[in-house]
Motif scaffolding. Structure first.
Motif, PDB file in Angstrom:
ATOM      1  N   LEU A  70      36.145  43.860  50.976  1.00 10.10           N
ATOM      2  CA  LEU A  70      35.479  42.868  50.241  1.00 10.10           C
ATOM      3  C   LEU A  70      35.788  42.749  48.657  1.00 10.10           C
ATOM      4  O   LEU A  70      35.898  41.539  48.200  1.00 10.10           O
ATOM      5  CB  LEU A  70      34.149  42.924  50.505  1.00 10.10           C
ATOM      6  CG  LEU A  70      33.464  42.861  52.030  1.00 10.10           C
ATOM      7  CD1 LEU A  70      32.170  42.970  51.861  1.00 10.10           C
ATOM      8  CD2 LEU A  70      33.626  41.316  52.227  1.00 10.10           C
ATOM      9  N   ASN A  71      35.880  44.002  48.049  1.00  6.42           N
ATOM     10  CA  ASN A  71      36.340  44.097  46.715  1.00  6.42           C
ATOM     11  C   ASN A  71      37.523  43.469  46.581  1.00  6.42           C
ATOM     12  O   ASN A  71      37.925  42.481  45.750  1.00  6.42           O
ATOM     13  CB  ASN A  71      36.383  45.473  46.185  1.00  6.42           C
ATOM     14  CG  ASN A  71      34.726  45.705  45.859  1.00  6.42           C
ATOM     15  OD1 ASN A  71      33.963  45.209  45.834  1.00  6.42           O
ATOM     16  ND2 ASN A  71      34.723  47.113  45.845  1.00  6.42           N
ATOM     17  N   LEU A  72      38.740  43.737  47.251  1.00 12.94           N
ATOM     18  CA  LEU A  72      40.010  43.308  47.321  1.00 12.94           C
ATOM     19  C   LEU A  72      39.804  41.844  47.411  1.00 12.94           C
ATOM     20  O   LEU A  72      40.709  40.886  46.575  1.00 12.94           O
ATOM     21  CB  LEU A  72      41.008  43.805  48.307  1.00 12.94           C
ATOM     22  CG  LEU A  72      41.389  45.289  47.749  1.00 12.94           C
ATOM     23  CD1 LEU A  72      42.296  46.031  48.970  1.00 12.94           C
ATOM     24  CD2 LEU A  72      41.909  45.445  46.402  1.00 12.94           C
ATOM     25  N   ALA A  73      39.350  41.189  48.339  1.00 15.72           N
ATOM     26  CA  ALA A  73      39.205  39.816  48.341  1.00 15.72           C
ATOM     27  C   ALA A  73      38.607  39.059  47.404  1.00 15.72           C
ATOM     28  O   ALA A  73      38.959  37.960  47.043  1.00 15.72           O
ATOM     29  CB  ALA A  73      38.415  39.615  49.993  1.00 15.72           C
ATOM     30  N   LEU A  79      40.793  35.664  41.001  1.00 16.69           N
ATOM     31  CA  LEU A  79      42.031  35.462  40.095  1.00 16.69           C
ATOM     32  C   LEU A  79      42.861  34.165  40.745  1.00 16.69           C
ATOM     33  O   LEU A  79      43.271  33.195  39.903  1.00 16.69           O
ATOM     34  CB  LEU A  79      43.129  36.475  40.499  1.00 16.69           C
ATOM     35  CG  LEU A  79      42.922  37.853  39.895  1.00 16.69           C
ATOM     36  CD1 LEU A  79      43.885  38.727  40.333  1.00 16.69           C
ATOM     37  CD2 LEU A  79      43.030  37.557  38.223  1.00 16.69           C
ATOM     38  N   THR A  80      42.645  33.665  41.923  1.00 19.29           N
ATOM     39  CA  THR A  80      43.481  32.607  42.514  1.00 19.29           C
ATOM     40  C   THR A  80      42.606  31.201  42.501  1.00 19.29           C
ATOM     41  O   THR A  80      42.771  30.004  42.591  1.00 19.29           O
ATOM     42  CB  THR A  80      43.784  32.828  43.841  1.00 19.29           C
ATOM     43  OG1 THR A  80      43.193  32.977  44.903  1.00 19.29           O
ATOM     44  CG2 THR A  80      44.864  33.756  43.501  1.00 19.29           C
ATOM     45  N   GLY A  81      40.987  31.440  42.814  1.00 18.01           N
ATOM     46  CA  GLY A  81      40.111  30.000  42.975  1.00 18.01           C
ATOM     47  C   GLY A  81      40.193  29.974  44.390  1.00 18.01           C
ATOM     48  O   GLY A  81      41.061  30.509  45.294  1.00 18.01           O
ATOM     49  N   PRO A  91      40.425  32.950  50.732  1.00 20.43           N
ATOM     50  CA  PRO A  91      39.240  31.889  50.748  1.00 20.43           C
ATOM     51  C   PRO A  91      38.511  31.899  52.025  1.00 20.43           C
ATOM     52  O   PRO A  91      37.256  31.700  52.099  1.00 20.43           O
ATOM     53  CB  PRO A  91      40.051  30.554  50.299  1.00 20.43           C
ATOM     54  CG  PRO A  91      41.324  31.052  49.702  1.00 20.43           C
ATOM     55  CD  PRO A  91      41.521  32.023  50.383  1.00 20.43           C
ATOM     56  N   HIS A  92      39.173  31.938  53.156  1.00 19.39           N
ATOM     57  CA  HIS A  92      38.423  31.900  54.534  1.00 19.39           C
ATOM     58  C   HIS A  92      37.713  33.070  54.729  1.00 19.39           C
ATOM     59  O   HIS A  92      36.510  33.111  55.188  1.00 19.39           O
ATOM     60  CB  HIS A  92      39.515  31.811  55.563  1.00 19.39           C
ATOM     61  CG  HIS A  92      40.498  30.576  55.544  1.00 19.39           C
ATOM     62  ND1 HIS A  92      39.895  29.396  55.636  1.00 19.39           N
ATOM     63  CD2 HIS A  92      41.810  30.536  55.531  1.00 19.39           C
ATOM     64  CE1 HIS A  92      40.988  28.557  55.860  1.00 19.39           C
ATOM     65  NE2 HIS A  92      42.218  29.276  55.566  1.00 19.39           N
ATOM     66  N   LEU A  93      38.094  34.399  54.274  1.00 18.66           N
ATOM     67  CA  LEU A  93      37.190  35.527  54.423  1.00 18.66           C
ATOM     68  C   LEU A  93      36.247  35.564  53.567  1.00 18.66           C
ATOM     69  O   LEU A  93      35.056  35.665  53.905  1.00 18.66           O
ATOM     70  CB  LEU A  93      38.196  36.828  54.004  1.00 18.66           C
ATOM     71  CG  LEU A  93      37.586  38.095  53.963  1.00 18.66           C
ATOM     72  CD1 LEU A  93      37.520  38.682  55.531  1.00 18.66           C
ATOM     73  CD2 LEU A  93      38.497  39.106  53.082  1.00 18.66           C
ATOM     74  N   VAL A  94      36.202  35.045  52.268  1.00 24.67           N
ATOM     75  CA  VAL A  94      35.000  35.094  51.258  1.00 24.67           C
ATOM     76  C   VAL A  94      34.162  33.994  52.041  1.00 24.67           C
ATOM     77  O   VAL A  94      32.889  34.308  52.032  1.00 24.67           O
ATOM     78  CB  VAL A  94      35.566  34.630  49.872  1.00 24.67           C
ATOM     79  CG1 VAL A  94      34.362  34.264  49.014  1.00 24.67           C
ATOM     80  CG2 VAL A  94      36.486  35.549  49.513  1.00 24.67           C
ATOM     81  N   LYS A  95      34.739  32.689  52.372  1.00 23.13           N
ATOM     82  CA  LYS A  95      33.527  31.844  52.645  1.00 23.13           C
ATOM     83  C   LYS A  95      32.663  32.099  54.203  1.00 23.13           C
ATOM     84  O   LYS A  95      31.769  32.105  54.280  1.00 23.13           O
ATOM     85  CB  LYS A  95      34.394  30.646  52.951  1.00 23.13           C
ATOM     86  CG  LYS A  95      33.514  29.254  53.224  1.00 23.13           C
ATOM     87  CD  LYS A  95      34.442  28.042  53.444  1.00 23.13           C
ATOM     88  CE  LYS A  95      33.274  26.819  53.775  1.00 23.13           C
ATOM     89  NZ  LYS A  95      34.103  25.668  54.083  1.00 23.13           N
ATOM     90  N   ALA A  96      33.628  32.900  54.924  1.00 23.58           N
ATOM     91  CA  ALA A  96      33.221  33.235  56.137  1.00 23.58           C
ATOM     92  C   ALA A  96      32.028  34.417  56.158  1.00 23.58           C
ATOM     93  O   ALA A  96      30.984  34.422  57.014  1.00 23.58           O
ATOM     94  CB  ALA A  96      34.271  33.659  57.265  1.00 23.58           C
ATOM     95  N   LEU A  97      32.406  35.291  55.255  1.00 24.49           N
ATOM     96  CA  LEU A  97      31.600  36.497  55.042  1.00 24.49           C
ATOM     97  C   LEU A  97      30.409  36.239  54.070  1.00 24.49           C
ATOM     98  O   LEU A  97      29.556  37.147  53.748  1.00 24.49           O
ATOM     99  CB  LEU A  97      32.365  37.699  54.871  1.00 24.49           C
ATOM    100  CG  LEU A  97      33.534  37.922  55.849  1.00 24.49           C
ATOM    101  CD1 LEU A  97      34.251  39.243  55.529  1.00 24.49           C
ATOM    102  CD2 LEU A  97      32.543  38.400  57.375  1.00 24.49           C
TER     103      LEU A  97
END
Length: 143
Positions: A70-73, A79-81, A91-97
């Motif tokens: 999670l920290n790396l994501a 950094l990338t938005g 972005p999929h990982l961040v949104k899904a979790l």
């Protein structure tokens, strides 16, 4: 969060995650030859962590592994938005979790391996992706 604290938290999480996958532990007091010997003797430990390692890990190690991912994501996402220039799964990982706690993610992985004892060779990151992230990605594409 100031950058120093974010970097410090990230390094600590990465170190804890490495513990789960069996990364070599190197102490500053060791002579150089001991460091090389230690790294060489643990070379086979650098395998992708699977359900076998997950099942034998402590609760702290499991949470550290998830927290490291999670920290790396989150760092890459910051950094990338949400619309990165290059192809990425972040972005999929961040949104899904989003909204899930670390213990909830750990419980989901635990439940998967318990329900599928024949899939202990499956990497932990694949369980997270295919059981938690991909279904939400597919669901959002269907809308």
């Amino acid at each position: 969060m100031p950058r120093f604290h974010l970097a410090k938290a990230t390094l600590l999480s990465a170190g804890l995650a490495l513990t789960l996958i069996g990364g070599p532990v190197v102490q500053a007091a060791q002579p150089k030859s001991a460091v090389v010997k230690s790294a060489a003797s643990q070379k086979e430990e650098w395998l992708i962590p699977t359900g076998e390692r997950w099942s034998s890990a402590t609760e702290t190690e499991r949470r550290a592994y998830v927290l490291g991912i999670l920290n790396l994501a989150m760092i890459e996402y910051q950094l990338t938005g949400p619309n990165p220039k290059h192809r990425t799964t972040v972005p999929h990982l961040v949104k899904a979790l989003d909204g899930m706690t670390v213990p909830q993610i750990v419980e989901t992985v635990d439940a998967y391996y318990k329900a599928n004892p024949d899939k202990q060779q499956e990497p932990i990151i694949e369980v997270i992706w295919f059981q938690m992230v991909k279904p939400k990605v597919d669901q959002s594409k269907a809308k």
